[in-house]
Scaffold this motif. Structure first.
Motif, PDB file in Angstrom:
ATOM      1  N   ASN A   1     -16.264   1.501   2.467  1.00 25.39           N
ATOM      2  CA  ASN A   1     -16.825   2.042   3.707  1.00 25.39           C
ATOM      3  C   ASN A   1     -17.195   3.508   3.546  1.00 25.39           C
TER       4      ASN A   1
ATOM      5  N   LEU B   1      -7.104   2.802  -5.239  1.00 23.98           N
ATOM      6  CA  LEU B   1      -8.400   3.038  -4.609  1.00 23.98           C
ATOM      7  C   LEU B   1      -9.489   3.290  -5.650  1.00 23.98           C
TER       8      LEU B   1
ATOM      9  N   CYS C   1       0.852  -1.191   0.000  1.00 28.90           N
ATOM     10  CA  CYS C   1       0.000   0.000   0.000  1.00 28.90           C
ATOM     11  C   CYS C   1       0.882   1.235   0.000  1.00 28.90           C
TER      12      CYS C   1
ATOM     13  N   THR D   1     -11.450   1.077   2.451  1.00 31.36           N
ATOM     14  CA  THR D   1     -11.479   2.534   2.535  1.00 31.36           C
ATOM     15  C   THR D   1     -12.553   3.111   1.626  1.00 31.36           C
TER      16      THR D   1
ATOM     17  N   GLY E   1      -6.133  -5.606   8.260  1.00 34.72           N
ATOM     18  CA  GLY E   1      -6.008  -4.362   7.501  1.00 34.72           C
ATOM     19  C   GLY E   1      -5.248  -3.296   8.273  1.00 34.72           C
ATOM     20  N   TRP E   2      -5.450  -2.052   7.895  1.00 34.27           N
ATOM     21  CA  TRP E   2      -4.756  -0.921   8.520  1.00 34.27           C
ATOM     22  C   TRP E   2      -5.032  -0.836  10.018  1.00 34.27           C
TER      23      TRP E   2
ATOM     24  N   SER F   1     -14.087  -4.581   7.395  1.00 34.29           N
ATOM     25  CA  SER F   1     -13.364  -5.394   6.419  1.00 34.29           C
ATOM     26  C   SER F   1     -14.208  -6.583   5.992  1.00 34.29           C
TER      27      SER F   1
ATOM     28  N   GLU G   1      -2.171  -5.307   4.508  1.00 38.43           N
ATOM     29  CA  GLU G   1      -3.209  -5.873   3.620  1.00 38.43           C
ATOM     30  C   GLU G   1      -2.922  -7.371   3.543  1.00 38.43           C
TER      31      GLU G   1
ATOM     32  N   CYS H   1      -7.315  -2.790   2.704  1.00 33.71           N
ATOM     33  CA  CYS H   1      -7.012  -1.367   2.931  1.00 33.71           C
ATOM     34  C   CYS H   1      -7.602  -0.530   1.807  1.00 33.71           C
TER      35      CYS H   1
ATOM     36  N   THR I   1     -16.780  -5.455   3.651  1.00 31.73           N
ATOM     37  CA  THR I   1     -16.169  -5.161   2.350  1.00 31.73           C
ATOM     38  C   THR I   1     -15.938  -6.444   1.559  1.00 31.73           C
TER      39      THR I   1
ATOM     40  N   VAL J   1     -10.807  10.456   0.759  1.00 32.33           N
ATOM     41  CA  VAL J   1     -10.153   9.318   1.406  1.00 32.33           C
ATOM     42  C   VAL J   1      -8.654   9.366   1.180  1.00 32.33           C
TER      43      VAL J   1
ATOM     44  N   SER K   1     -10.322   4.464   7.124  1.00 28.61           N
ATOM     45  CA  SER K   1     -10.617   3.135   6.589  1.00 28.61           C
ATOM     46  C   SER K   1     -11.784   2.459   7.309  1.00 28.61           C
TER      47      SER K   1
END
Ligand SMILES: [Zn+2]
Ligand SMILES: [Zn+2]
Ligand SMILES: [Zn+2]
Ligand SMILES: [Zn+2]
Ligand SMILES: [Zn+2]
Ligand SMILES: [Zn+2]
Ligand SMILES: [Zn+2]
Ligand SMILES: [Zn+2]
Lengths: 334, 334, 334, 334
Positions: C154, C175, C38, C151, C85-86, C290, C61, C147, C293, C258, C284
């Motif tokens: 969400n 992204l 990332c 992001t 994730g982050w 997550s 990630e 990630c 997502t 974002v 995020s």
């Protein structure tokens, strides 16, 4: 012009020859190309709508082209393809209208009930009741979207659901088969609920990820097994069937009812308290909501399954609808 | 230490001498200063809460000072004044907890039911069930805010109402007399609904602008005369009384029920459709919600009307509550 | 085990042999199957994250299988496929945590920054930072969703947009190419904004209905021609480019950013007042976000375009990313 | 009738004798009882409003009684006390109007700019621009509520804040001194921000719980010390001052700007990302919003502090306003 008239409470539709109407100062004259038959047309046939007057030409799922505009009409022009739905006009002056909440106008008109509707070659409508129709949709396909379509689309988009949520559609008929499609196109994890397996295959094709047959399993338990519904859209107007799904709601779940029935739904506070659940109703929408519905349908390729009939066969066509034989909406073509 | 115990289903409260409890690793030991008696304490006395075990010390409206903290407690310190409400702890690991929705924890504990509560000189509570109490409030006044108060405050603030909206409070008791005050302090046009004129004067003093006596007039019609309620907060656990106010909702009106009852409420889709109305339930809240409730109460000077009893007179105190004689909350002081 | 370490601020990645870590009491040991690279990994490489300590293994990630769980872990079991994730963990005890708002935890950890991350054969993570991965997604495809994916997913689902709304995605990179897909799958009328025509074809394939080349036309004017955006999702971290699209917002339009950059965006109150417009930021999400997502991605078949590299080629892989050469996410496979 | 006219860009107000106007078919003739002087009247005096034509009678904070109604006016009756604010009428036919979003009408009129306003003995207004005035308020006190009042009331009630939230009002002038009162009456923990201690005492009296003097302390830091603002209502039209408070926002905090200025506000995405913060603008409101503002003011006893001047002294009165000498609104009485 030719029109299909109900001449008295309970009477059959009669094909009659009427004068082509003239639009009033803020009205539009529409040359009808297609008119859906809706279950609410029974209000006209059976005389159950308060204050209805006869003879009356029903029809509130109308698509056609603007033939002529009244002298103070600025929004529409001759030749445009337009539609008219259930909401048939508002007063602009009552309290809800002053707030911009036209659907709740205290003097709201209903197309095909307050004035003659689309079971005819021509009809007039107040300019504020008219919606633009995108070119991607045929007139016959667009027509049912103006009542069946807008009702479920508008209910879904304003319900607070978010993409990925579990959305159950109770009832797979005129409204339900559109709701399943819209829900899936909105990115919802869509569940279809029906009382037999007849439409199971179809429901999956329309976008349902899961199918619940209420004859085989308790729909509330089945929904809980999936995690509990964030939204249940009740499209079948049966009080008991709606009562039966309340416990299928998940946390923050909402049972949103678009099925217009006076039958009782029973629920206890305890069922709603834990998990902050709710029961709510949603009416159709305004002409602008119709445009949004049609645009979304064009964008995502969502159309109703229809059966087409010539205006002359209106009685046969109406029977298909009222006996739940049609798959799924019947459309008259004058 | 002294405690008031229920020793079997249906038994009276017995004053017993118990060992002062030791806090577990993530628990707090509280020296109780005041504990409200709530209608839900009947779950303990009558044995109607699923899985309840005896003997049990009830009490979920507790205010006191931190006497000792468990070894892994970081949030609280000895000497702080704190409170404990209905929500008695959560697991942090189930799905709702992972979303941060602790009130819907699948393994939620209830203070005074899952473990011994505040009808005692001391009690322990998981640190996540503990709330800070602002200095502006006395312990006896703060106690009922931890269940009666939080329930109506949290319901009101999350209901979507906006300042100036018509908010009706159905029932003027422990919850209702607080709801009227909160609603008025939030800038709502507050309407009190009761079944006699006994509390009319009081309701006005608490902030109600209008008063509806359901024995004298149909509350639905009376609310419509005022314009229709944006919110009706149902605090009296009577299915028929709740059913009777549904038609008092205005456009976008919500009937929000905090009264925990299994009695049926009956409503037809037609009642909800026109005007986009809804019925919903709301549970109490978490320790953080308790803090918000207490802070708002301190900010606006909102306190319950209470009757104080020493712990020894618990049976007499409980009778006042259960027979609806108290005005309006009974508080035990050990 | 093998790991790719940054040993000092600005240093290259070194492949080193480390002891396989042991999970703490509430931690999970994960056998890494894939780890996305990332742009935020530059925080580690360049030493720009406040308080970062070396040596450090980056990587937030991460997808793999649970190899071992700590003694107090209840959520996860050996053998499950999971992701990190982050958001690398939270304290459960600060004010935001007590509200359930974990992403705003005052003591939040970041995976691969606060502790060693997924550029390795194994990593440990606190159980609350771990997400379940649905079987429909391969590990390499799922990794960047933890990630880049979360992001934008969400941000989109919480932005208040409704199906059919005009949603513009500014920037088509890691992204952006996911945001276009998600937006289209949510039923939005999606517009892609880029600074050349290179990705025009691709953007359409990903679901964009319209494409705006900022070198050829003013993006604000182009958006207004379409009706004005209800949402502009800014994914490219360039202050000037973000400033340039503000006037492309329609009524109630929101510019949701974002892209994490400290560069200034300039806006005047007059630009926001008329039409009730807004600028907002979105971070995020948590492990639960997550999962949402990943589930939405599985439901709708949304996957990132990736380039895979073996862990040994980490420096080469990182260069692809940092120089914007990758289409669109680079994934390491140990 | 007597009126105060601006006859050319930059000219003084001249008292002239004009014919009493006749209302058009959908217009109302109002006998003016009070008209507030607003900072936006400078648009007329200085000729800075696009397309303004002279001579022009300003005035968009008008209260009076209906003297006569046009032939197609149904909403209003002779003798009613009514008011007119900034929003001076809409077309009912453009896209925003068809959605009921009148404030964003593409053909919106502004009272006292598009047509002659309330610096006169009589004025006409389209019926949709007219609001009913409750009897609890005097005409002089009600007048400023039709622009200064509605702007902050409408912004606050639609901002998403909940009772008990920390709400900061930046600037204590015509708008700010009303915003502090409204915020407090809505149950918010209200913080006043000013650049001196001159109005500290007053701010507390109006309902502020805290006061921040930006000369003595950094307002962003001071707000963070209180916990961070959920809402900052920016009423002073100074770009730098608005920029200076951005970092005073708490989690989910919104900086809502009602101050109409073209000055730049600078903000970086990083400032907004963490904590999901936002910047937004809010215009005034419609006649219905005016009624809500007036009703809330009557309910809660919120009135502006005013200085009254006879119409003849309009130049003197205007000077008080434009030089920020008035405490806080100047009202002309014909
Ligand atoms: Zn109306
Ligand atoms: Zn219909
Ligand atoms: Zn209780
Ligand atoms: Zn839990
Ligand atoms: Zn924390
Ligand atoms: Zn990242
Ligand atoms: Zn307009
Ligand atoms: Zn003004």
């Amino acid at each position: 012009m030719k029109a299909a008239q109900v001449q008295e409470k309970g009477g059959d539709f009669k094909i009659v020859e009427l004068d082509k109407p003239k639009p009033g100062p803020k009205e539009v004259l529409i040359k009808v190309e297609a008119c859906g038959i809706c279950h609410s047309d029974a209000f006209v046939k059976d005389g159950t709508f308060p204050g209805i007057q006869y003879p009356r030409v029903p029809g509130h799922e109308v698509v056609g082209t603007v033939e002529e505009v009244g002298e103070r009409v600025n929004i529409w022009k001759k030749g445009q393809r337009v539609g008219v739905g259930w909401h048939g006009g508002h007063c602009f002056e009552c309290d809800p209208c002053r707030k911009g909440d036209f659907i709740n106008c205290k003097n709201a008109k209903v197309s095909g009930i307050s004035y003659d509707g689309g079971y005819a070659e021509f009809m007039t409508a107040p300019q504020e009741a008219v919606a633009s129709v995108p070119k991607e949709l045929s007139s016959a396909e667009a027509a049912p979207l103006l009542c069946a379509g807008i009702t479920v689309f508008n209910a879904l988009r304003n319900s607070g659901i978010k993409p990925g949520d579990i959305v159950a559609v109770q009832g797979i008929g005129g409204l339900g088969h559109l709701a399943i499609q819209y829900s899936a196109k909105m990115g919802m994890l869509t569940v279809a609920i029906s009382h037999s397996d007849n439409k199971k295959e179809l429901a999956k094709e329309l976008g349902a990820k899961h199918f619940i047959n209420t004859e085989k399993e308790d729909p509330a338990k089945a929904l809980q097994k999936l995690g509990g519904a964030k939204l249940i859209l009740a499209t079948a107007p049966v009080g008991k069937a709606i009562t039966a799904v309340v416990d299928g709601l998940g946390i923050d779940g909402k049972l949103l009812i678009v099925a217009a029935t006076g039958e009782e739904v029973k629920v206890s506070p305890m069922q709603l308290l834990m998990g902050r659940k709710s029961l709510a109703g949603w009416p159709s929408g305004t002409a602008k909501d119709s445009e949004d519905t049609l645009d979304f349908s064009a964008l995502t390729g969502t159309v109703p399954m229809i059966e087409e009939y010539p205006l002359d066969k209106v009685n046969e066509a109406y029977d298909r609808m009222i006996n739940n034989k049609a798959r799924f909406r019947v459309v008259l073509k004058p």
